[in-house]
Design a protein around this motif. Structure first.
Motif, PDB file in Angstrom:
ATOM      1  N   CYS A  63       0.866  -1.192   0.000  1.00 47.01           N
ATOM      2  CA  CYS A  63       0.000   0.000   0.000  1.00 47.01           C
ATOM      3  C   CYS A  63       0.902   1.241   0.000  1.00 47.01           C
ATOM      4  CB  CYS A  63      -0.897   0.001   1.231  1.00 47.01           C
ATOM      5  SG  CYS A  63      -1.883   1.504   1.402  1.00 47.01           S
ATOM      6  N   ILE A  64       0.610   2.170  -0.905  1.00 46.47           N
ATOM      7  CA  ILE A  64       1.450   3.376  -1.009  1.00 46.47           C
ATOM      8  C   ILE A  64       0.770   4.605  -0.390  1.00 46.47           C
ATOM      9  CG2 ILE A  64       2.808   2.578  -2.994  1.00 46.47           C
ATOM     10  CD1 ILE A  64       0.902   4.279  -4.795  1.00 46.47           C
ATOM     11  N   MET A  93      -8.648   6.818   6.108  1.00 45.36           N
ATOM     12  CA  MET A  93      -7.198   6.645   6.187  1.00 45.36           C
ATOM     13  C   MET A  93      -6.751   6.939   7.623  1.00 45.36           C
ATOM     14  SD  MET A  93      -6.469   5.667   3.144  1.00 45.36           S
ATOM     15  CE  MET A  93      -4.691   5.754   2.989  1.00 45.36           C
ATOM     16  N   THR A 152      -1.693  -0.283  -6.801  1.00 51.90           N
ATOM     17  CA  THR A 152      -0.769  -1.399  -6.555  1.00 51.90           C
ATOM     18  C   THR A 152      -1.498  -2.735  -6.347  1.00 51.90           C
ATOM     19  OG1 THR A 152      -0.770  -1.027  -4.177  1.00 51.90           O
ATOM     20  CG2 THR A 152       0.914   0.145  -5.453  1.00 51.90           C
ATOM     21  N   PRO A 187      -5.700   2.317   4.842  1.00 50.58           N
ATOM     22  CA  PRO A 187      -7.159   2.260   4.932  1.00 50.58           C
ATOM     23  C   PRO A 187      -7.678   1.456   6.132  1.00 50.58           C
ATOM     24  CG  PRO A 187      -6.356   1.162   2.926  1.00 50.58           C
ATOM     25  CD  PRO A 187      -5.170   1.566   3.700  1.00 50.58           C
ATOM     26  N   CYS A 215      -8.507   4.805  -2.735  1.00 53.07           N
ATOM     27  CA  CYS A 215      -9.624   3.937  -2.331  1.00 53.07           C
ATOM     28  C   CYS A 215     -10.616   4.702  -1.454  1.00 53.07           C
ATOM     29  CB  CYS A 215      -9.092   2.704  -1.602  1.00 53.07           C
ATOM     30  SG  CYS A 215      -7.983   3.077  -0.232  1.00 53.07           S
ATOM     31  N   CYS A 233      -3.187  -3.706  -3.918  1.00 49.28           N
ATOM     32  CA  CYS A 233      -2.956  -4.248  -2.575  1.00 49.28           C
ATOM     33  C   CYS A 233      -4.254  -4.372  -1.784  1.00 49.28           C
ATOM     34  CB  CYS A 233      -1.967  -3.377  -1.818  1.00 49.28           C
ATOM     35  SG  CYS A 233      -2.573  -1.717  -1.534  1.00 49.28           S
ATOM     36  N   LEU A 234      -5.333  -3.778  -2.292  1.00 50.15           N
ATOM     37  CA  LEU A 234      -6.632  -3.870  -1.628  1.00 50.15           C
ATOM     38  C   LEU A 234      -7.554  -4.663  -2.550  1.00 50.15           C
ATOM     39  CD1 LEU A 234      -8.330  -2.883   0.822  1.00 50.15           C
ATOM     40  CD2 LEU A 234      -9.005  -0.918  -0.562  1.00 50.15           C
ATOM     41  N   CYS A 242      -7.219   0.967  -6.964  1.00 53.55           N
ATOM     42  CA  CYS A 242      -5.946   0.827  -6.229  1.00 53.55           C
ATOM     43  C   CYS A 242      -4.776   0.592  -7.210  1.00 53.55           C
ATOM     44  CB  CYS A 242      -6.052  -0.333  -5.242  1.00 53.55           C
ATOM     45  SG  CYS A 242      -4.512  -0.607  -4.344  1.00 53.55           S
ATOM     46  N   CYS A 261      -1.935   6.221  -0.963  1.00 50.60           N
ATOM     47  CA  CYS A 261      -2.363   7.266  -1.904  1.00 50.60           C
ATOM     48  C   CYS A 261      -3.771   7.790  -1.615  1.00 50.60           C
ATOM     49  CB  CYS A 261      -2.282   6.739  -3.330  1.00 50.60           C
ATOM     50  SG  CYS A 261      -3.497   5.441  -3.674  1.00 50.60           S
ATOM     51  N   SER A 262      -4.550   7.048  -0.848  1.00 48.59           N
ATOM     52  CA  SER A 262      -5.936   7.418  -0.471  1.00 48.59           C
ATOM     53  C   SER A 262      -6.949   7.317  -1.611  1.00 48.59           C
ATOM     54  CB  SER A 262      -6.026   8.849   0.099  1.00 48.59           C
ATOM     55  OG  SER A 262      -5.169   9.011   1.169  1.00 48.59           O
TER      56      SER A 262
HETATM   57  S1  SF4 Z   1      -5.071   0.474  -0.572  1.00 48.61           S
HETATM   58 FE1  SF4 Z   1      -4.436   1.038  -2.646  1.00 48.61          FE
HETATM   59  S2  SF4 Z   1      -5.738   2.793  -3.176  1.00 48.61           S
HETATM   60 FE2  SF4 Z   1      -5.835   2.529  -0.965  1.00 48.61          FE
HETATM   61  S3  SF4 Z   1      -4.267   3.856  -0.099  1.00 48.61           S
HETATM   62 FE3  SF4 Z   1      -3.326   1.848  -0.393  1.00 48.61          FE
HETATM   63  S4  SF4 Z   1      -2.403   1.915  -2.424  1.00 48.61           S
HETATM   64 FE4  SF4 Z   1      -3.836   3.611  -2.319  1.00 48.61          FE
END
Ligand code: SF4
Ligand code: SF4
Length: 124
Positions: free
Chosen positions: A47-48, A64, A96, A77, A53, A98-99, A94, A50-51
């Protein structure tokens, strides 16, 4: 009267040999379709923060929050699962991946406060 009793006995006996119409949950589980959308899962290592999601979620299910990682504090998240409608928008946006939505439908809770799920508890 005797006929009624006999009829009941016959029906009870027939029922005893019938296949059960319910599953012995949780030992046996319903098979779900390939596109089934269940509980969300997060990989906190990819998870980077980025918000994206949280911004796209139509029901404000995602908030977040700060979590401590080896590299310091990061925003990740947190889910308020009682609001999730399993639309899949968060998974789609998302960057990456990751979610993700899993096929897990076994996440009932007796208290709705337990539907607030920390990022650490979504991991894995
Ligand atoms: S779960 Fe994915 S979209 Fe949500 S903050 Fe992390 S990287 Fe971003
Ligand atoms: S599946 Fe839809 S409602 Fe549920 S957290 Fe993701 S974007 Fe929000």
């Amino acid at each position: 009267m005797a006929f009624k009793a006999l009829n009941s006995l016959v029906r009870a006996a027939a029922q005893a040999f019938k296949k059960p119409s319910t599953l012995e949950f949780p030992e046996k589980r319903e098979l779900v379709t390939d596109n089934f959308r269940g509980m969300l899962k997060l990989d906190i290592n990819t998870c980077i923060s980025c918000s994206a999601c949280a911004r796209i979620c139509p029901n404000k299910t995602i908030e977040m929050v700060d979590i401590e990682t080896e590299k310091g504090t990061k925003k990740m998240p947190e889910l308020h699962m009682e609001r999730c409608m399993f639309c899949g928008d968060c998974e789609e946006v998302c960057p990456t991946k990751c979610l993700i939505l899993t096929k897990n439908y076994d996440f009932e809770r007796f208290d709705k406060r337990e539907f607030v799920i920390r990022p650490e508890d979504l991991d894995g």
